[in-house]
Design a protein around this motif. Structure first.
Motif, PDB file in Angstrom:
ATOM      1  N   TYR A 100       0.842  -1.194   0.000  1.00  0.00           N
ATOM      2  CA  TYR A 100       0.000   0.000   0.000  1.00  0.00           C
ATOM      3  C   TYR A 100       0.885   1.254   0.000  1.00  0.00           C
ATOM      4  O   TYR A 100       1.715   1.442   0.887  1.00  0.00           O
ATOM      5  CB  TYR A 100      -0.896  -0.057   1.246  1.00  0.00           C
ATOM      6  CG  TYR A 100      -1.451   1.270   1.715  1.00  0.00           C
ATOM      7  CD1 TYR A 100      -2.540   1.861   1.082  1.00  0.00           C
ATOM      8  CD2 TYR A 100      -0.894   1.914   2.806  1.00  0.00           C
ATOM      9  CE1 TYR A 100      -3.042   3.085   1.520  1.00  0.00           C
ATOM     10  CE2 TYR A 100      -1.400   3.133   3.260  1.00  0.00           C
ATOM     11  CZ  TYR A 100      -2.466   3.708   2.611  1.00  0.00           C
ATOM     12  OH  TYR A 100      -2.963   4.901   3.045  1.00  0.00           O
ATOM     13  N   ASN A 150      -4.972   2.492  -3.117  1.00  0.00           N
ATOM     14  CA  ASN A 150      -5.745   1.389  -2.549  1.00  0.00           C
ATOM     15  C   ASN A 150      -7.079   1.145  -3.267  1.00  0.00           C
ATOM     16  O   ASN A 150      -8.020   0.653  -2.683  1.00  0.00           O
ATOM     17  CB  ASN A 150      -5.990   1.623  -1.043  1.00  0.00           C
ATOM     18  CG  ASN A 150      -6.489   0.370  -0.341  1.00  0.00           C
ATOM     19  OD1 ASN A 150      -5.947  -0.715  -0.553  1.00  0.00           O
ATOM     20  ND2 ASN A 150      -7.512   0.495   0.471  1.00  0.00           N
ATOM     21  N   SER A 151      -7.144   1.517  -4.559  1.00  0.00           N
ATOM     22  CA  SER A 151      -8.319   1.203  -5.372  1.00  0.00           C
ATOM     23  C   SER A 151      -7.907   0.223  -6.462  1.00  0.00           C
ATOM     24  O   SER A 151      -6.751   0.204  -6.872  1.00  0.00           O
ATOM     25  CB  SER A 151      -8.852   2.459  -6.064  1.00  0.00           C
ATOM     26  OG  SER A 151      -9.810   3.130  -5.293  1.00  0.00           O
ATOM     27  N   GLU A 152      -8.882  -0.528  -6.973  1.00  0.00           N
ATOM     28  CA  GLU A 152      -8.615  -1.373  -8.125  1.00  0.00           C
ATOM     29  C   GLU A 152      -8.260  -0.459  -9.297  1.00  0.00           C
ATOM     30  O   GLU A 152      -8.982   0.510  -9.573  1.00  0.00           O
ATOM     31  CB  GLU A 152      -9.871  -2.195  -8.458  1.00  0.00           C
ATOM     32  CG  GLU A 152      -9.675  -3.136  -9.613  1.00  0.00           C
ATOM     33  CD  GLU A 152     -10.989  -3.652 -10.210  1.00  0.00           C
ATOM     34  OE1 GLU A 152     -10.946  -4.208 -11.311  1.00  0.00           O
ATOM     35  OE2 GLU A 152     -12.048  -3.465  -9.561  1.00  0.00           O
ATOM     36  N   MET A 169      -3.630  -2.594  -8.178  1.00  0.00           N
ATOM     37  CA  MET A 169      -4.136  -1.515  -7.324  1.00  0.00           C
ATOM     38  C   MET A 169      -3.469  -0.192  -7.691  1.00  0.00           C
ATOM     39  O   MET A 169      -2.366  -0.167  -8.239  1.00  0.00           O
ATOM     40  CB  MET A 169      -3.819  -1.811  -5.856  1.00  0.00           C
ATOM     41  CG  MET A 169      -4.375  -3.122  -5.331  1.00  0.00           C
ATOM     42  SD  MET A 169      -6.179  -3.078  -5.193  1.00  0.00           S
ATOM     43  CE  MET A 169      -6.377  -2.007  -3.757  1.00  0.00           C
TER      44      MET A 169
END
Ligand SMILES: [Zn+2]
Ligand SMILES: [Zn+2]
Length: 353
Positions: A60, A118-120, A130
């Motif tokens: 992340y 932290n998103s697709e 990500m």
């Protein structure tokens, strides 16, 4: 082909942020590549790093208050030139087809916007599934999701405008805050200090509502006209029914009744800080004066540009403390303790040292 990037990463909910090499996609015709020079530290970065909301995927790379300069651009980019100062906030993509996107309210995209981290990553072009955020040296973003930064503002102090700034500006505009109104800003942190500056610049009479006399004094230096101590029962009683609007930045669940009672008839309190259960909401303050409680999430691309231009005209930036990349873990601990006035910004030039 991809672009080699470096940044700082959390590999698990309990690991500290540490150096990391990864890839950004090569620019498509409508993409801009940005050399990141500054990135703010938002409380959401920390909640996500520690998986406190339960949706973090690792590795992340945080950061959604990004300011930098335009590097190469795709052949169909029309908004930007190489070398210009630009910013990227909380979102880097959305469906562009739903009613919300059609109205420039991409933050409410009905098909889910793509967060800056932290998103697709629906665009792809890298081995990662990500999105990786702005604690890094470069990023590739479609021009629609890139913002122009007014040249007269300190670019480091602009960075937190891209989340904390728009989060406070959007509800003040939506509920038409202006001169002749009395506006209360509840809580003085990253959000509250921007709420005070914006409400003041929009011409309202601003009250800082806080438990801390010290924070009250600090708010006056930022533009507040008065201070209401929420621990002072007499003062709270005397202020009932006197506010045209309340911007509630308290970051945790709390009893909203004492604040709702401060509103005039038909007035609204907007919640922007507490992304958790409000401990107590009685119907009585709502019913007795036809008051409203509402929420608001960041802002769409057109309004975020409008906010930046407003800041340029009114000479508004965030109050920041600049740090070196290697000190990010300590800055996280200090942010959690509220020990920052009012936002940390990472100087990305320190990434390579
Ligand atoms: Zn944020
Ligand atoms: Zn949409």
């Amino acid at each position: 082909m991809t672009i080699q990037a470096q940044g700082y990463v959390a590999q698990s909910a309990t690991s500290e942020l540490a150096p990391f090499k990864f890839e950004r996609r090569d620019p498509r015709p409508t993409d801009v590549v940005i050399d990141i020079l500054y990135c703010g530290i938002c409380h959401s970065d920390i909640h996500s790093a520690r998986n406190e909301w339960g949706w973090t995927r690792y590795p992340y790379v945080p950061g959604h208050e990004i300011v930098g300069r335009v590097k190469p651009i795709g052949g169909k980019v029309t908004k930007f030139k190489v070398g210009e100062w630009v910013g990227v906030g909380c979102l880097v993509d959305s469906c562009r087809k739903c009613p919300a996107c059609g109205e420039g309210l991409e933050q409410y995209c009905e098909n889910g916007y793509t967060g800056t981290y932290n998103s697709e990553d629906k665009i792809g072009g890298t081995p990662h599934k990500m999105t990786f955020g702005g604690y890094s040296d470069k990023i590739t973003v479609e021009e629609r999701f890139v913002l122009r930064i007014p040249e007269n503002l300190d670019p480091a102090a602009v960075a937190p405008l891209l989340c904390a700034g728009i989060t406070t500006y959007s509800p003040l505009k939506r509920w038409k805050v202006g001169s002749g109104q009395k506006v209360g800003v509840i809580g003085l942190g990253g959000l509250g200090h921007m709420g005070v500056k914006f409400a003041h610049a929009m011409g309202a009479r601003v009250a800082m509502i806080t438990t801390s006399p010290k924070k009250g004094e600090d708010a006056k230096a930022l533009g507040a006209d008065e201070v209401l101590l929420s621990t002072d029962a007499k003062a709270m009683q005397a202020a009932q029914g006197s506010f045209d609007f309340l911007l509630n930045t308290i970051p945790v669940g709390h009893d909203t009744d004492p604040y709702m009672n401060l509103l005039k008839r038909d007035a609204t309190m907007v919640i922007i800080g507490a992304v958790e259960t409000l401990k107590h909401v009685s119907g009585i303050p709502l019913i007795l004066r036809r008051r409203s409680m509402a929420g608001s999430l960041i802002g769409g691309l057109p309004e975020t540009q409008e906010m930046l231009d407003f800041c340029g005209r009114h000479d508004i930036v965030c109050n920041i403390e600049k740090i070196a990349m290697k000190d990010v873990n300590e800055a996280y601990d200090r942010t959690v303790k509220g020990d920052v006035k009012y936002r940390f910004v990472i100087d990305m030039a320190t990434l390579k040292s």
